[in-house]
Scaffold this active site. Structure first.
Site, PDB file in Angstrom:
ATOM      1  N   GLU A  82      44.775  11.992  33.479  1.00  0.00           N
ATOM      2  CA  GLU A  82      44.673  12.537  32.128  1.00  0.00           C
ATOM      3  C   GLU A  82      45.946  13.340  31.830  1.00  0.00           C
ATOM      4  OE1 GLU A  82      41.831  15.915  31.708  1.00  0.00           O
ATOM      5  OE2 GLU A  82      41.036  15.162  33.586  1.00  0.00           O
ATOM      6  N   CYS A 114      38.313  13.695  34.215  1.00  0.00           N
ATOM      7  CA  CYS A 114      38.352  13.642  35.687  1.00  0.00           C
ATOM      8  C   CYS A 114      37.617  12.438  36.256  1.00  0.00           C
ATOM      9  CB  CYS A 114      37.739  14.898  36.288  1.00  0.00           C
ATOM     10  SG  CYS A 114      38.569  16.386  35.766  1.00  0.00           S
ATOM     11  N   HIS A 245      32.861  16.428  42.408  1.00  0.00           N
ATOM     12  CA  HIS A 245      34.066  16.774  41.654  1.00  0.00           C
ATOM     13  C   HIS A 245      34.168  18.304  41.678  1.00  0.00           C
ATOM     14  CE1 HIS A 245      37.020  17.472  38.684  1.00  0.00           C
ATOM     15  NE2 HIS A 245      36.168  17.975  37.810  1.00  0.00           N
ATOM     16  N   ASN A 300      41.990  22.674  40.774  1.00  0.00           N
ATOM     17  CA  ASN A 300      41.511  21.442  40.147  1.00  0.00           C
ATOM     18  C   ASN A 300      42.654  20.429  40.031  1.00  0.00           C
ATOM     19  OD1 ASN A 300      40.044  19.517  38.802  1.00  0.00           O
ATOM     20  ND2 ASN A 300      39.478  20.796  37.051  1.00  0.00           N
TER      21      ASN A 300
HETATM   22  P1  HMG Z   1      34.895  33.025  33.159  1.00  0.00           P
HETATM   23  O1  HMG Z   1      34.307  33.329  31.850  1.00  0.00           O
HETATM   24  O2  HMG Z   1      36.206  33.615  33.449  1.00  0.00           O
HETATM   25  O3  HMG Z   1      34.059  33.496  34.374  1.00  0.00           O
HETATM   26  O4  HMG Z   1      34.933  31.435  33.265  1.00  0.00           O
HETATM   27  P2  HMG Z   1      32.550  34.025  34.503  1.00  0.00           P
HETATM   28  O5  HMG Z   1      32.427  35.307  33.791  1.00  0.00           O
HETATM   29  O6  HMG Z   1      31.582  32.921  34.224  1.00  0.00           O
HETATM   30  O7  HMG Z   1      32.590  34.316  36.042  1.00  0.00           O
HETATM   31  C1  HMG Z   1      32.690  33.293  36.969  1.00  0.00           C
HETATM   32  C2  HMG Z   1      31.872  33.694  38.187  1.00  0.00           C
HETATM   33  O8  HMG Z   1      32.521  34.813  38.818  1.00  0.00           O
HETATM   34  C3  HMG Z   1      30.444  34.142  37.879  1.00  0.00           C
HETATM   35  O9  HMG Z   1      29.619  33.677  38.923  1.00  0.00           O
HETATM   36  C4  HMG Z   1      30.553  35.668  37.939  1.00  0.00           C
HETATM   37  O10 HMG Z   1      29.316  36.312  38.245  1.00  0.00           O
HETATM   38  C5  HMG Z   1      31.550  35.838  39.054  1.00  0.00           C
HETATM   39  P3  HMG Z   1      28.374  32.708  38.585  1.00  0.00           P
HETATM   40  O11 HMG Z   1      27.496  33.442  37.641  1.00  0.00           O
HETATM   41  O12 HMG Z   1      28.995  31.479  37.957  1.00  0.00           O
HETATM   42  O13 HMG Z   1      27.769  32.444  39.914  1.00  0.00           O
HETATM   43  N1  HMG Z   1      32.261  37.137  39.051  1.00  0.00           N
HETATM   44  C6  HMG Z   1      32.567  37.822  40.162  1.00  0.00           C
HETATM   45  N2  HMG Z   1      32.309  37.559  41.464  1.00  0.00           N
HETATM   46  C7  HMG Z   1      32.767  38.473  42.386  1.00  0.00           C
HETATM   47  N3  HMG Z   1      33.444  39.623  42.034  1.00  0.00           N
HETATM   48  C8  HMG Z   1      33.690  39.899  40.740  1.00  0.00           C
HETATM   49  C9  HMG Z   1      33.254  38.975  39.737  1.00  0.00           C
HETATM   50  N4  HMG Z   1      33.334  38.957  38.392  1.00  0.00           N
HETATM   51  C10 HMG Z   1      32.724  37.814  37.980  1.00  0.00           C
HETATM   52  N5  HMG Z   1      34.356  41.025  40.421  1.00  0.00           N
HETATM   53  C11 HMG Z   1      35.063  29.193  33.973  1.00  0.00           C
HETATM   54  C12 HMG Z   1      34.753  30.626  34.392  1.00  0.00           C
HETATM   55  C13 HMG Z   1      34.861  28.268  35.160  1.00  0.00           C
HETATM   56  C14 HMG Z   1      34.122  28.769  32.853  1.00  0.00           C
HETATM   57  C15 HMG Z   1      36.547  29.130  33.488  1.00  0.00           C
HETATM   58  O14 HMG Z   1      37.398  29.350  34.572  1.00  0.00           O
HETATM   59  C16 HMG Z   1      36.924  27.826  32.825  1.00  0.00           C
HETATM   60  O15 HMG Z   1      36.747  27.670  31.627  1.00  0.00           O
HETATM   61  N6  HMG Z   1      37.495  26.845  33.622  1.00  0.00           N
HETATM   62  C17 HMG Z   1      37.843  25.540  33.075  1.00  0.00           C
HETATM   63  C18 HMG Z   1      36.623  24.659  32.828  1.00  0.00           C
HETATM   64  C19 HMG Z   1      35.919  24.219  34.079  1.00  0.00           C
HETATM   65  O16 HMG Z   1      36.461  24.247  35.163  1.00  0.00           O
HETATM   66  N7  HMG Z   1      34.667  23.700  33.925  1.00  0.00           N
HETATM   67  C20 HMG Z   1      33.909  23.199  35.036  1.00  0.00           C
HETATM   68  C21 HMG Z   1      32.910  22.090  34.638  1.00  0.00           C
HETATM   69  S1  HMG Z   1      33.667  20.836  33.612  1.00  0.00           S
HETATM   70  C22 HMG Z   1      34.591  19.862  34.726  1.00  0.00           C
HETATM   71  O17 HMG Z   1      34.449  19.959  35.901  1.00  0.00           O
HETATM   72  C23 HMG Z   1      35.592  18.922  34.125  1.00  0.00           C
HETATM   73  C24 HMG Z   1      37.044  19.342  34.277  1.00  0.00           C
HETATM   74  O18 HMG Z   1      37.467  19.149  35.609  1.00  0.00           O
HETATM   75  C25 HMG Z   1      37.923  18.561  33.289  1.00  0.00           C
HETATM   76  C26 HMG Z   1      37.903  17.030  33.333  1.00  0.00           C
HETATM   77  O19 HMG Z   1      36.860  16.370  33.464  1.00  0.00           O
HETATM   78  O20 HMG Z   1      38.991  16.467  33.158  1.00  0.00           O
HETATM   79  C27 HMG Z   1      37.260  20.796  33.920  1.00  0.00           C
END
Ligand code: HMG
Length: 411
Positions: A82, A114, A245, A300
């Site tokens: 991609e 992906c 993935h 990733n």
């Molecule tokens: P965010 O808003 O920064 O993080 O986004 P959050 O607030 O959801 O926190 C993440 C986790 O950290 C949570 O744990 C928190 O509790 C924890 P969970 O509730 O999930 O178990 N946390 C802490 N832990 C320890 N100490 C602390 C602390 N603070 C918080 N101090 C998000 C996270 C992954 C959404 C963001 O990084 C993002 O948007 N990433 C890109 C999208 C993505 O990876 N999506 C995954 C599914 S889609 C997919 O896999 C397809 C993809 O590969 C693309 C394709 O297909 O081409 C992305």
């Protein structure tokens, strides 16, 4: 019908990595969020002289060099990405040229976020199984650079890398059970990259929900494909390893927990929440976590991410898992997903995939060096040349008027 699958596999990684601790401090985030909340340690940083073409060609070149496959055996060359470099000219034909593949070859690029690495693998497997290959082999390469806006929530989940796989009727690494794979598709806006943008846009929390819903759908179709007559058995009793993935390693934990939950529902089990969590954690530690080591260090790599888990499994656990079955789940935003299984082959663990060697050879960069590289790749007209220590065979030197230039490394 004979087995078909992956005969040999080789990975490639850019030479730089950014420790997530360094990024966390620069962005004013608690590093524990990245380490434990996302499960990441470092992410691979592609320098301006690497793109999807060089990552792909650098992953595949050692397969020819080592004699794992010869050029005139390849009748199908598929590149999943991609991170395309042109709207019309596919990455695959640049790679075909760099690798000096034979002209009697069908070659094209595949895109579905992906998921397309798996789309390419399944196409190749079915091409061999159908007899259309006439004894030839397929080369499948998954290659990507994950980019989000600097300072966004997606930034710590970047990464880059490529995995090249020779697919044939001698599946020394993994025989793919393509007859009973399960698919799921649904039009959603969880992650996308408009044509004029280098960085992806994402609805992060929603994308996690879409991934889990797709897992549920693909697993249901997989169960249906296996036939209603098959006695129900939980996946953890049937498969020794689970590869997902991995946009970030914590996602694999969420997915594995969801898979076990589905199985519990199907079995009518009445286990309490605490006991279910304990069992899921124990299963994750033995059947999933060991195969996440590369993704913890790479981040990733989009289409390549699932196959980095496979490379890790083959290199670190391959010998022990020979003859055992593994389950694989591929997800691509937008979305399309597939759940399938495979048998670890008799050659697993006997040859290097390159994953450990390249991880050990990487150089960590500071946040300032990372920022400079991101700026440089944004400036057309720049001339690039890799420094000493570059492990690749080819590099991208820049754009000459309308043409992208790829040069071999002279050593
Ligand atoms: P965010 O808003 O920064 O993080 O986004 P959050 O607030 O959801 O926190 C993440 C986790 O950290 C949570 O744990 C928190 O509790 C924890 P969970 O509730 O999930 O178990 N946390 C802490 N832990 C320890 N100490 C602390 C602390 N603070 C918080 N101090 C998000 C996270 C992954 C959404 C963001 O990084 C993002 O948007 N990433 C890109 C999208 C993505 O990876 N999506 C995954 C599914 S889609 C997919 O896999 C397809 C993809 O590969 C693309 C394709 O297909 O081409 C992305």
């Amino acid at each position: 019908m004979r087995d078909v699958g992956i005969e040999s596999l080789n990975v490639y990684l850019p030479m730089y990595s950014l420790p997530l601790e360094e990024l966390a401090r620069a962005r004013g985030v608690d590093p524990e969020k990245y380490w434990f909340g996302l499960g990441l340690e470092t992410m691979a940083i592609a320098p301006p002289w690497e793109d999807a073409v060089t990552l792909a060609a650098n992953a595949a070149a050692p397969l020819f060099e080592s004699g794992a496959v010869s050029r005139d055996e390849i009748g199908l060359l598929l590149v999943a990405t991609e991170s395309a470099v042109d709207h019309a000219k596919p990455v695959s034909i640049f790679v075909h040229e760099l690798l000096r593949a034979q002209p009697a070859c069908r070659t094209y690029e595949l895109k579905h976020a992906c998921y397309s690495g798996t789309a390419a693998l399944m196409t190749a497997v079915q091409w061999i199984a159908s007899g259309a290959a006439r004894g030839r082999k397929a080369l499948v390469i998954a290659t990507d650079i994950a980019r989000y806006h600097r300072g966004s929530a997606g930034e710590p989940t970047q990464g880059a890398g490529a995995v090249a796989m020779v697919v044939s009727s001698v599946p020394h690494q993994l025989a793919v059970d393509f007859r009973s794979s399960g698919s799921f598709a649904e039009g959603v806006f969880d992650f996308w990259r408009p044509l004029d943008r280098r960085e992806a846009l994402v609805d992060g929390q929603y994308s996690v929900d879409c991934y889990l819903r797709a897992l549920e759908g693909a697993y249901a179709d997989f169960r249906a494909a296996e036939g209603e007559g098959t006695a129900w058995q939980p996946a953890t009793d049937r498969y020794r390893a689970f590869l997902y993935h991995v946009p970030f390693p914590k996602m694999a934990w969420k997915a594995h927990r969801r898979l076990l939950e589905i199985d519990r529902r199907m079995s009518g089990s009445e286990l309490g929440a605490a006991e279910s969590e304990r069992l899921a954690q124990a299963s994750f530690e033995t059947a999933v976590s060991p195969h996440l080591a590369a993704c913890r260090a790479v981040g990733n790599s989009y289409t390549a991410s699932l196959y980095f888990c496979l490379a890790e499994l083959l290199e670190a656990q391959g010998e022990r898992l020979r003859g055992q079955r593994a389950a694989l789940f591929s997800y691509g935003s937008g979305c399309c997903a597939e759940f399938f299984t495979g048998m670890v082959g008799s050659g697993a663990g006997s040859t290097e995939t390159g994953v450990r060697r390249l991880l050990a050879a990487r150089r960590p960069v500071t946040i300032d060096e990372y920022e400079v590289m991101r700026e440089a790749e944004d400036s057309p007209g720049n001339e690039f040349r890799p420094p000493e220590g570059f492990q690749g065979h080819f590099y991208y030197s820049g754009t000459d008027r309308d043409r992208r230039r790829y040069l071999p490394v002279s050593r």
